[in-house]
Write an enzyme that holds these catalytic residues in place. Structure first.
Site, mmCIF file in Angstrom:
data_model
loop_
_atom_site.group_PDB
_atom_site.id
_atom_site.type_symbol
_atom_site.label_atom_id
_atom_site.label_comp_id
_atom_site.label_asym_id
_atom_site.label_seq_id
_atom_site.Cartn_x
_atom_site.Cartn_y
_atom_site.Cartn_z
ATOM 1 N N ARG A 216 10.093 -5.241 11.564
ATOM 2 C CA ARG A 216 10.798 -6.524 11.645
ATOM 3 C C ARG A 216 9.845 -7.548 12.246
ATOM 4 O O ARG A 216 9.317 -7.354 13.336
ATOM 5 C CB ARG A 216 12.049 -6.376 12.508
ATOM 6 C CG ARG A 216 12.884 -7.648 12.646
ATOM 7 C CD ARG A 216 14.055 -7.406 13.588
ATOM 8 N NE ARG A 216 14.915 -6.350 13.100
ATOM 9 C CZ ARG A 216 15.407 -5.377 13.874
ATOM 10 N NH1 ARG A 216 15.105 -5.321 15.154
ATOM 11 N NH2 ARG A 216 16.185 -4.458 13.364
ATOM 12 N N ARG B 173 14.406 -10.249 21.903
ATOM 13 C CA ARG B 173 14.019 -10.103 20.507
ATOM 14 C C ARG B 173 13.864 -11.454 19.804
ATOM 15 O O ARG B 173 13.897 -12.491 20.444
ATOM 16 C CB ARG B 173 15.033 -9.203 19.808
ATOM 17 C CG ARG B 173 15.091 -7.809 20.451
ATOM 18 C CD ARG B 173 15.905 -6.857 19.650
ATOM 19 N NE ARG B 173 15.901 -5.501 20.206
ATOM 20 C CZ ARG B 173 16.466 -4.455 19.601
ATOM 21 N NH1 ARG B 173 17.051 -4.609 18.433
ATOM 22 N NH2 ARG B 173 16.431 -3.257 20.160
ATOM 23 N N LYS C 85 18.290 -3.875 24.882
ATOM 24 C CA LYS C 85 17.866 -5.003 24.038
ATOM 25 C C LYS C 85 18.542 -6.286 24.495
ATOM 26 O O LYS C 85 19.644 -6.279 25.047
ATOM 27 C CB LYS C 85 18.179 -4.721 22.572
ATOM 28 C CG LYS C 85 19.663 -4.518 22.267
ATOM 29 C CD LYS C 85 19.846 -4.094 20.819
ATOM 30 C CE LYS C 85 21.317 -3.788 20.521
ATOM 31 N NZ LYS C 85 21.523 -3.308 19.144
ATOM 32 N N LYS D 192 19.177 -10.480 23.217
ATOM 33 C CA LYS D 192 19.099 -11.378 22.067
ATOM 34 C C LYS D 192 19.415 -12.804 22.493
ATOM 35 O O LYS D 192 20.360 -13.040 23.248
ATOM 36 C CB LYS D 192 20.074 -10.922 20.979
ATOM 37 C CG LYS D 192 19.734 -9.533 20.436
ATOM 38 C CD LYS D 192 20.732 -9.073 19.398
ATOM 39 C CE LYS D 192 20.361 -7.697 18.855
ATOM 40 N NZ LYS D 192 21.353 -7.205 17.869
ATOM 41 N N CYS E 285 25.123 -4.730 6.867
ATOM 42 C CA CYS E 285 23.858 -4.249 7.423
ATOM 43 C C CYS E 285 23.165 -3.374 6.378
ATOM 44 O O CYS E 285 23.716 -3.067 5.325
ATOM 45 C CB CYS E 285 24.104 -3.461 8.710
ATOM 46 S SG CYS E 285 24.922 -1.867 8.444
ATOM 47 N N CYS F 54 18.675 3.739 7.422
ATOM 48 C CA CYS F 54 19.000 3.667 8.844
ATOM 49 C C CYS F 54 19.440 5.031 9.366
ATOM 50 O O CYS F 54 20.397 5.619 8.843
ATOM 51 C CB CYS F 54 20.092 2.634 9.106
ATOM 52 S SG CYS F 54 20.546 2.539 10.854
ATOM 53 N N CYS G 10 27.755 1.625 11.015
ATOM 54 C CA CYS G 10 27.997 2.257 12.315
ATOM 55 C C CYS G 10 28.448 1.169 13.276
ATOM 56 O O CYS G 10 28.417 -0.015 12.925
ATOM 57 C CB CYS G 10 26.735 2.972 12.814
ATOM 58 S SG CYS G 10 25.545 1.874 13.617
ATOM 59 N N CYS H 30 24.893 -4.558 13.953
ATOM 60 C CA CYS H 30 23.834 -5.289 13.258
ATOM 61 C C CYS H 30 24.355 -6.286 12.231
ATOM 62 O O CYS H 30 23.766 -7.348 12.047
ATOM 63 C CB CYS H 30 22.878 -4.309 12.582
ATOM 64 S SG CYS H 30 22.002 -3.237 13.739
#
Length: 571
Positions: free
Chosen positions: A83, A153, A215, A217, A435, A441, A480, A484
């Site tokens: 990414r 990110r 993470k 964002k 996603c 994935c 899931c 995302c």
């Protein structure tokens, strides 16, 4: 200056193994260089499997062919997804042509994937190609530093080329925030770009030696468009303008959508409004929202490590006061703003600077050549003649921005020739998203990207059946519960539970300011469509003027409104 840490606000207990991994990594170096030379496996060993995420990559394999390879006594077809770091999603035509060529020649799938993080991904890069990929990106001014892992990110920014002055100002702040919060370690340059290691004492003044608990964002958003879905993100700067000029931001903290099936201690959550700041304090506020989360986020249980859980555990007022103390500035009362929508504006629009901008719909963000729809070739053809730039949107679409009036006809002709403009695409399809999910994935439980086109067709048929073919529902499907595809801000969100099975959540709104609630648990397509059939029928007959599907669902009591996620979401 380092702030004193209050141990009473920290989670006590045995640290998760990810904390050991980060501290032992020698500032994200690990033994990645050694692993790259290991020809026995196509994957990465031990800690490096996780460490490469900090360099913008995830190790994956093609799950469709796992059984076949196992039968042949072969390991899974290990590869990486990369990414890129593209603050605000802006990319130049010459950069596009370079990534187009790399995708064609060096990836298993040949595609460029536009993502909800407003950037592009390469899928299916085999180990021998990885280093060359990073060096190619570096040669065109792109990197993938900190686009995954426990760091800040890729920073999103509203794709708004119409108000060009305001957008440029907001975009510049997105780029500044991205640079300010980057890891300072030289590991990326040493490993991938062959830069000589300099023996100095490295420090991470913002992220710390163990980086963040989870993470993180960040977005910059320009009302009234909420195309970046602020409530999906830890830190958001809402642009406040006066006379078309940016004067500061309202700061929203603590949004996030990930959860874990069966764990009621996890939940999606909206961000809290901390207040207004002037432009002179933006970087300091960004830094210290991060440092407060760094110091008080849960490093024991990663499922509760995100900023949203820190805020709920120590309290909004405590978190906000700690940021104010570290910055040395009080938040002012929030300035008025309103979100009216979050979709992309398709077709041509003219900016206040006289330039024209064409937004094209890319289903699922997957840019590849299909029979009768040569999207990848078409974008490359446009890149060869385009004098402006491209802008990737957080809704997985593409803007051909900065087109002079004399170039409009030629670019539109190319777009139509290659299927980038299709007048028959419905509003429902434009407002649906998924996603990546299977086959790449490793976390996917059910199909998403490959299922979405079929599901949208069924929903289009239901809208037509009930006499509203031009209406739409914000529909999102994820494989899931990790968030995302931002299904937990949809009017109707499907979250994968297993092969062909989903949870159906209802009750979000068109502005992206309400979390939906569980309506059906672990059901197959037939039950989902039957439920939507009945509910769309009721919506058409019983709705108030202009009332969106999600607002009707809540007003009619189909699901209760989620006001406080910690108590309401699982109630």
């Amino acid at each position: 200056m380092t702030q004193p840490i209050n141990p009473d606000l920290q989670v006590q207990g045995q640290l998760s193994d990810n904390e050991r991994l980060k501290k032992d990594s020698h500032l994200l170096r690990g033994t990645i260089t050694k692993d790259l030379k290991d020809e026995i496996t196509g994957g990465f060993n031990g800690d490096n499997f996780m460490l490469i995420r900090f360099h913008g990559m995830y190790q994956q394999d093609d799950r469709d062919i796992r059984p076949e390879r196992a039968e042949q006594k072969l390991e899974p077809l290990h590869n990486v997804m990369l990414r890129a770091r593209m603050p605000g999603g802006i990319i130049k035509p010459e950069q596009w042509l370079a990534i187009d060529e790399f995708a064609a020649d060096n990836t298993i799938y040949g595609s460029i994937r536009l993502t909800t993080r407003q950037t592009f991904q390469f899928h299916g890069v085999l180990k021998p190609k990885i280093k060359g990929m990073h060096q190619m990106l570096n040669s065109i001014g792109i990197d993938s530093i900190a686009t995954a892992g426990d760091v800040n990110r890729n920073v999103l920014c509203t794709s708004n080329p119409v108000e060009s002055v305001l957008h440029q100002q907001a975009y510049q702040w997105a780029a500044k925030i991205s640079e300010h919060l980057l890891p300072k370690t030289k590991a990326y340059a040493e490993i991938w770009l062959d830069e000589q290691k300099v023996e100095t004492t490295e420090v991470e003044p913002i992220l710390g030696e163990a980086y963040l608990p989870r993470k993180f964002k960040t977005t910059v958003v320009i009302p009234p468009q909420n195309d970046v879905d602020v409530h999906a993100n830890d830190l958001n700067f809402v642009a406040i303008a006066e006379n078309g000029q940016l004067v500061g931001f309202n700061v929203l903290v603590g949004g996030g959508l990930a959860m874990t099936h069966g764990d009621k201690g996890t939940y999606p959550r909206k961000a809290e409004d901390f207040g207004f700041i002037g432009l002179e304090h933006v970087l300091a506020v960004a830094e210290h929202v991060v440092t407060v989360q760094r110091d008080y986020g849960d490093r024991v249980n990663r499922k509760n490590a995100k900023t949203k859980y820190t805020i709920d555990r120590i309290g909004v007022d405590v978190f906000k006061a700690e940021v104010e103390k570290r910055v040395g500035v009080k938040f002012q009362p929030s300035r008025a703003y309103e979100f009216t929508g979050r979709g992309d504006r398709f077709g041509w629009v003219e900016g206040i600077d006289g330039k024209h901008h064409l937004t094209v719909f890319i289903e699922n963000g997957r840019i590849l050549d299909y029979p009768g729809k040569t999207l990848k070739t078409g974008v490359a053809e446009i890149a060869r003649i385009h004098k402006g730039d491209f802008r990737m949107t957080a809704n997985q679409n593409l803007i051909i921005a900065g087109v002079a009036v004399e170039d409009k006809a030629r670019i539109e002709a190319l777009a139509r020739q290659h299927g980038l403009i299709n007048d028959s695409v419905t509003e429902q399809r434009k407002n649906s998203m998924a996603c990546v999910s299977l086959p790449t994935c490793p976390l996917a439980m059910a199909e998403a990207e490959r299922y979405l086109p079929t599901l949208v067709t069924y929903v289009e048929e239901l809208l037509t059946k009930h006499g509203v073919p031009d209406d739409h529902i914000i529909l999102r499907v994820v494989g899931c519960p990790n968030g995302c595809g931002r299904a937990m801000l949809a009017e109707a969100g499907l979250v994968g539970r297993g092969p062909g099975k989903y949870n159906l959540y209802l009750g979000g709104n068109t502005q992206g300011t309400r979390i939906p609630k569980l309506y059906l648990d672990n059901v197959a397509e037939a039950e989902i469509l039957q439920a939507l059939d009945g509910l769309i029928g009721r919506w058409v007959l019983e709705r108030n003027s202009g009332e969106c599907f999600g607002d009707f669902i809540v007003r009619a009591g189909v699901v209760a409104e989620v006001k406080v996620s910690k108590t309401d979401f699982h109630a």
